[in-house]
Design a protein around this motif. Sequence first.
Motif, PDB file in Angstrom:
ATOM      1  N   VAL A 246      -2.526   0.535  16.075  1.00 19.82           N
ATOM      2  CA  VAL A 246      -1.396   1.062  15.306  1.00 19.82           C
ATOM      3  C   VAL A 246      -0.157   0.213  15.558  1.00 19.82           C
ATOM      4  O   VAL A 246       0.105  -0.194  16.692  1.00 19.82           O
ATOM      5  CB  VAL A 246      -1.114   2.523  15.700  1.00 19.82           C
ATOM      6  CG1 VAL A 246       0.057   3.080  14.913  1.00 19.82           C
ATOM      7  CG2 VAL A 246      -2.354   3.390  15.498  1.00 19.82           C
ATOM      8  N   GLU A 287      -5.861  11.038  11.798  1.00 19.68           N
ATOM      9  CA  GLU A 287      -5.198  11.037  10.496  1.00 19.68           C
ATOM     10  C   GLU A 287      -3.938  11.890  10.519  1.00 19.68           C
ATOM     11  O   GLU A 287      -2.885  11.492   9.999  1.00 19.68           O
ATOM     12  CB  GLU A 287      -6.168  11.550   9.432  1.00 19.68           C
ATOM     13  CG  GLU A 287      -5.597  11.520   8.034  1.00 19.68           C
ATOM     14  CD  GLU A 287      -6.592  12.011   6.987  1.00 19.68           C
ATOM     15  OE1 GLU A 287      -6.141  12.331   5.865  1.00 19.68           O
ATOM     16  OE2 GLU A 287      -7.797  12.088   7.302  1.00 19.68           O
ATOM     17  N   GLU A 298       1.846   2.287  11.067  1.00 19.33           N
ATOM     18  CA  GLU A 298       0.788   1.773  10.199  1.00 19.33           C
ATOM     19  C   GLU A 298      -0.492   1.634  11.003  1.00 19.33           C
ATOM     20  O   GLU A 298      -0.503   0.998  12.060  1.00 19.33           O
ATOM     21  CB  GLU A 298       1.171   0.410   9.625  1.00 19.33           C
ATOM     22  CG  GLU A 298       0.085  -0.199   8.762  1.00 19.33           C
ATOM     23  CD  GLU A 298       0.377  -1.643   8.374  1.00 19.33           C
ATOM     24  OE1 GLU A 298      -0.453  -2.239   7.652  1.00 19.33           O
ATOM     25  OE2 GLU A 298       1.427  -2.180   8.808  1.00 19.33           O
ATOM     26  N   ALA A 299      -1.558   2.219  10.509  1.00 15.36           N
ATOM     27  CA  ALA A 299      -2.866   2.067  11.136  1.00 15.36           C
ATOM     28  C   ALA A 299      -3.457   0.734  10.690  1.00 15.36           C
ATOM     29  O   ALA A 299      -3.678   0.511   9.497  1.00 15.36           O
ATOM     30  CB  ALA A 299      -3.776   3.222  10.743  1.00 15.36           C
ATOM     31  N   LEU A 300      -3.707  -0.156  11.625  1.00 15.92           N
ATOM     32  CA  LEU A 300      -4.298  -1.455  11.314  1.00 15.92           C
ATOM     33  C   LEU A 300      -5.821  -1.390  11.338  1.00 15.92           C
ATOM     34  O   LEU A 300      -6.496  -2.125  10.609  1.00 15.92           O
ATOM     35  CB  LEU A 300      -3.806  -2.505  12.318  1.00 15.92           C
ATOM     36  CG  LEU A 300      -2.280  -2.683  12.402  1.00 15.92           C
ATOM     37  CD1 LEU A 300      -1.936  -3.706  13.471  1.00 15.92           C
ATOM     38  CD2 LEU A 300      -1.716  -3.095  11.052  1.00 15.92           C
ATOM     39  N   GLN A 303     -10.827   0.611   9.439  1.00 14.84           N
ATOM     40  CA  GLN A 303     -10.558   0.592   8.014  1.00 14.84           C
ATOM     41  C   GLN A 303     -10.654   1.967   7.374  1.00 14.84           C
ATOM     42  O   GLN A 303      -9.887   2.305   6.481  1.00 14.84           O
ATOM     43  CB  GLN A 303     -11.532  -0.369   7.314  1.00 14.84           C
ATOM     44  CG  GLN A 303     -11.239  -0.578   5.835  1.00 14.84           C
ATOM     45  CD  GLN A 303      -9.863  -1.169   5.593  1.00 14.84           C
ATOM     46  OE1 GLN A 303      -9.446  -2.091   6.307  1.00 14.84           O
ATOM     47  NE2 GLN A 303      -9.133  -0.645   4.605  1.00 14.84           N
ATOM     48  N   ARG A 306      -7.347   3.683   7.534  1.00 18.87           N
ATOM     49  CA  ARG A 306      -6.409   3.159   6.533  1.00 18.87           C
ATOM     50  C   ARG A 306      -6.726   3.728   5.158  1.00 18.87           C
ATOM     51  O   ARG A 306      -5.826   4.147   4.424  1.00 18.87           O
ATOM     52  CB  ARG A 306      -6.477   1.625   6.501  1.00 18.87           C
ATOM     53  CG  ARG A 306      -5.906   0.940   7.732  1.00 18.87           C
ATOM     54  CD  ARG A 306      -6.022  -0.575   7.621  1.00 18.87           C
ATOM     55  NE  ARG A 306      -5.323  -1.089   6.452  1.00 18.87           N
ATOM     56  CZ  ARG A 306      -4.030  -1.404   6.406  1.00 18.87           C
ATOM     57  NH1 ARG A 306      -3.280  -1.233   7.501  1.00 18.87           N
ATOM     58  NH2 ARG A 306      -3.478  -1.876   5.307  1.00 18.87           N
ATOM     59  N   ASP A 307      -8.025   3.750   4.824  1.00 12.18           N
ATOM     60  CA  ASP A 307      -8.424   4.264   3.514  1.00 12.18           C
ATOM     61  C   ASP A 307      -8.072   5.743   3.365  1.00 12.18           C
ATOM     62  O   ASP A 307      -7.603   6.188   2.313  1.00 12.18           O
ATOM     63  CB  ASP A 307      -9.931   4.070   3.317  1.00 12.18           C
ATOM     64  CG  ASP A 307     -10.321   2.605   3.219  1.00 12.18           C
ATOM     65  OD1 ASP A 307      -9.432   1.762   2.963  1.00 12.18           O
ATOM     66  OD2 ASP A 307     -11.523   2.295   3.418  1.00 12.18           O
ATOM     67  N   HIS A 310      -4.392   6.076   2.868  1.00  8.71           N
ATOM     68  CA  HIS A 310      -4.053   5.585   1.530  1.00  8.71           C
ATOM     69  C   HIS A 310      -4.382   6.639   0.479  1.00  8.71           C
ATOM     70  O   HIS A 310      -3.572   6.923  -0.425  1.00  8.71           O
ATOM     71  CB  HIS A 310      -4.813   4.290   1.235  1.00  8.71           C
ATOM     72  CG  HIS A 310      -4.650   3.789  -0.164  1.00  8.71           C
ATOM     73  ND1 HIS A 310      -5.445   4.219  -1.214  1.00  8.71           N
ATOM     74  CD2 HIS A 310      -3.753   2.919  -0.709  1.00  8.71           C
ATOM     75  CE1 HIS A 310      -5.063   3.640  -2.325  1.00  8.71           C
ATOM     76  NE2 HIS A 310      -4.037   2.831  -2.044  1.00  8.71           N
TER      77      HIS A 310
END
Length: 324
Positions: A246, A287, A298-300, A303, A306-307, A310
């Motif tokens: 993060v 989450e 920001e979650a790096l 994946q 992140r999805d 988003h």
Amino acid sequence: MRADRLVSLVLLLRQHGRLSAATLARELEVSTRTVLRDIDALSASGVPVYAERGRHGGFALLPGFRAELTGLNHDEALALLVAGSRRGAQAFGLGSALASAMRKVVDALPASYRATAAGAAQRLLIDPETDLLARRLVAEEVPDTVVGEIRRAVFAGHRLRIRYAAVDQDPAWRTVDPIGLVTAREQGYLLATRSGADRTYRLSRIVAAEELDEPAQRPERVDLDRAWQERSRRFRTGGDQVTALVRVDPARRQELVGTALAVHTEEADADGRLRLEVSFQDPRHAEWALWQLATSAEALAPQWLRDSLHDRAAAIATCYGTSS
């Protein structure tokens, strides 16, 4: 100082019965000669302390002697009243007993301290029900009959039958060996063993309890603080944990760390943001924690996280982008 020491000496004799001068000196951190002078002073003031000679002798109080709290100074009396204002006793079903005890403490205080200590206690508020953002700290309710049965079994060292409603499961009976009771963040817990394995039960999920007439299989002495720390560590390292990378605004770092289970690595990026590798209890926890920080984090990776964030943000944008 001497008045405080004399009260401490009387309390030691009341709690332990006969004690030698050497033991009293060690407990009070004074010389044996000072203890002997204090014993003489107590006798002269009417406290019925007497000496027993011989190898196993020492000093003791006459049976039935009751010491008033006349040796309490102002800060000591205030400390008692502040301690009595904490809500931990509520979790163990001792709220009414605590209120009664505090009334007796106030009644037994010297007259010169009674009003000033009680007035000073009104100027202190410990653990209010809401914080500055009006977020309510909800203490869990446990029926007095249930927590009373649990408490008796813990203190008596007896086994205990509890009907426990674990998360997403129907209540079921189980027999445990109780070790102790813990309250943390307005929630009460029973520490126990079951078939020799450590178990931690949330009091609010115990719907019924029955003290059994058989001894609990447990050690005579226990370090509850250490036991709690060990169980907390196992809880943090078990389950469906998620590790995420993060980037976070330094001003919001504490909020992220406060919700994470653990911080594994931390370094500063060139733009001043912090890059942390943190663990969360499960995907839903990860989450939720990052969503609270909005664009400050920001979650790096991974994946899927992140999805997920988003998709949630897109759904919100769609909702507010449509005219009502």
